[in-house]
Scaffold this motif. Sequence first.
Motif, PDB file in Angstrom:
ATOM      1  N   GLY A  13       0.393  10.180  -4.492  1.00  0.00           N
ATOM      2  CA  GLY A  13       0.820  11.456  -3.934  1.00  0.00           C
ATOM      3  C   GLY A  13       0.185  11.765  -2.594  1.00  0.00           C
ATOM      4  O   GLY A  13      -0.022  12.925  -2.248  1.00  0.00           O
ATOM      5  N   VAL A  14      -0.112  10.706  -1.825  1.00  0.00           N
ATOM      6  CA  VAL A  14      -0.698  10.884  -0.496  1.00  0.00           C
ATOM      7  C   VAL A  14       0.126  10.092   0.517  1.00  0.00           C
ATOM      8  O   VAL A  14       0.844   9.173   0.158  1.00  0.00           O
ATOM      9  N   ALA A  15      -0.006  10.435   1.770  1.00  0.00           N
ATOM     10  CA  ALA A  15       0.641   9.673   2.835  1.00  0.00           C
ATOM     11  C   ALA A  15      -0.063   8.326   2.962  1.00  0.00           C
ATOM     12  O   ALA A  15      -1.266   8.223   2.712  1.00  0.00           O
ATOM     13  N   GLU A  16       0.700   7.306   3.347  1.00  0.00           N
ATOM     14  CA  GLU A  16       0.092   5.974   3.448  1.00  0.00           C
ATOM     15  C   GLU A  16      -1.089   5.973   4.416  1.00  0.00           C
ATOM     16  O   GLU A  16      -2.107   5.332   4.166  1.00  0.00           O
ATOM     17  N   GLY A  17      -0.985   6.726   5.491  1.00  0.00           N
ATOM     18  CA  GLY A  17      -2.090   6.821   6.441  1.00  0.00           C
ATOM     19  C   GLY A  17      -3.341   7.419   5.817  1.00  0.00           C
ATOM     20  O   GLY A  17      -4.459   7.045   6.164  1.00  0.00           O
ATOM     21  N   SER A  18      -3.147   8.331   4.875  1.00  0.00           N
ATOM     22  CA  SER A  18      -4.294   8.940   4.184  1.00  0.00           C
ATOM     23  C   SER A  18      -5.063   7.905   3.377  1.00  0.00           C
ATOM     24  O   SER A  18      -6.285   7.987   3.252  1.00  0.00           O
ATOM     25  N   LEU A  19      -4.342   6.947   2.828  1.00  0.00           N
ATOM     26  CA  LEU A  19      -4.994   5.891   2.057  1.00  0.00           C
ATOM     27  C   LEU A  19      -6.064   5.218   2.919  1.00  0.00           C
ATOM     28  O   LEU A  19      -7.163   4.939   2.454  1.00  0.00           O
ATOM     29  N   PHE A  20      -5.746   5.011   4.203  1.00  0.00           N
ATOM     30  CA  PHE A  20      -6.672   4.314   5.092  1.00  0.00           C
ATOM     31  C   PHE A  20      -7.771   5.232   5.638  1.00  0.00           C
ATOM     32  O   PHE A  20      -8.668   4.765   6.321  1.00  0.00           O
TER      33      PHE A  20
ATOM     34  N   THR B 167       0.829  -1.211   0.000  1.00  0.00           N
ATOM     35  CA  THR B 167       0.000   0.000   0.000  1.00  0.00           C
ATOM     36  C   THR B 167       0.862   1.260   0.000  1.00  0.00           C
ATOM     37  O   THR B 167       0.437   2.292  -0.506  1.00  0.00           O
ATOM     38  N   ALA B 168       2.075   1.168   0.542  1.00  0.00           N
ATOM     39  CA  ALA B 168       2.974   2.325   0.540  1.00  0.00           C
ATOM     40  C   ALA B 168       3.273   2.759  -0.903  1.00  0.00           C
ATOM     41  O   ALA B 168       3.352   3.952  -1.196  1.00  0.00           O
ATOM     42  N   ARG B 169       3.421   1.809  -1.789  1.00  0.00           N
ATOM     43  CA  ARG B 169       3.686   2.125  -3.192  1.00  0.00           C
ATOM     44  C   ARG B 169       2.461   2.784  -3.838  1.00  0.00           C
ATOM     45  O   ARG B 169       2.586   3.709  -4.623  1.00  0.00           O
ATOM     46  N   ILE B 170       1.289   2.292  -3.492  1.00  0.00           N
ATOM     47  CA  ILE B 170       0.052   2.880  -4.020  1.00  0.00           C
ATOM     48  C   ILE B 170      -0.079   4.316  -3.527  1.00  0.00           C
ATOM     49  O   ILE B 170      -0.360   5.233  -4.309  1.00  0.00           O
ATOM     50  N   ALA B 171       0.135   4.514  -2.235  1.00  0.00           N
ATOM     51  CA  ALA B 171       0.030   5.857  -1.657  1.00  0.00           C
ATOM     52  C   ALA B 171       1.038   6.808  -2.296  1.00  0.00           C
ATOM     53  O   ALA B 171       0.697   7.947  -2.648  1.00  0.00           O
ATOM     54  N   LYS B 172       2.269   6.343  -2.463  1.00  0.00           N
ATOM     55  CA  LYS B 172       3.305   7.187  -3.070  1.00  0.00           C
ATOM     56  C   LYS B 172       2.912   7.579  -4.492  1.00  0.00           C
ATOM     57  O   LYS B 172       3.028   8.738  -4.883  1.00  0.00           O
ATOM     58  N   ARG B 173       2.428   6.611  -5.269  1.00  0.00           N
ATOM     59  CA  ARG B 173       2.015   6.892  -6.652  1.00  0.00           C
ATOM     60  C   ARG B 173       0.847   7.872  -6.678  1.00  0.00           C
ATOM     61  O   ARG B 173       0.747   8.689  -7.577  1.00  0.00           O
TER      62      ARG B 173
END
Length: 190
Positions: free
Chosen positions: A38-45, A30-36
């Motif tokens: 342009g959001v923080a990994e925590g934002s993804l959740f 998920t860190a790779r998804i978040a980086k792509r």
Amino acid sequence: MARPRSEDKRNAILEAATEVVAEQGVSAPTARIAKRAGVAEGSLFTYFENKDALLNQLYLELKRDLRHAMLDGFPAAERIKVQTRHVWDGYVDWGVANPHKRKAMSQLGVSDRVSAQTKEAGQAAFAQVSTLMQKSLAGGVLKDQPPSFAGAIMSSLAETTMEFILREPAMADRYKSAGFDAFWAAIAEH
């Protein structure tokens, strides 16, 4: 106080997830998804409870996108062959124009991370296509087979057609027509 959710961020996450899943499969971090995205990994959740929720939502979004491509402008008053050709063209055009979406949907479709309920909901959105398949099969050589079998044949022929179009774009119309003719010959009454 929690921050309001942004539809743009949600869409960016889904777009990034499409690309990353297409490139690396459902096990991509998920860190790779978040980086792509342009959001923080925590934002993804903030937008998706967990990775499985993200993958399930992505599957539904991709299915919805494909459904629109296949059914927008559907020629309801035309003969069944014209209707089937419309669905075929929409499917092939979508796949050629969206290789990441096509590959991601393929990977999600066989993943156990996408729930049976989600897959069922994704298929339910294609009820009109399923009905069209049943009508097309009524007198054809596959008439005693389930519509899902004809759908699988359609998908296989469409995938082959898409691959050839991507290799030789100048031959797109020829390949799209030949692919449809092969599909129609497999399902229709002769």
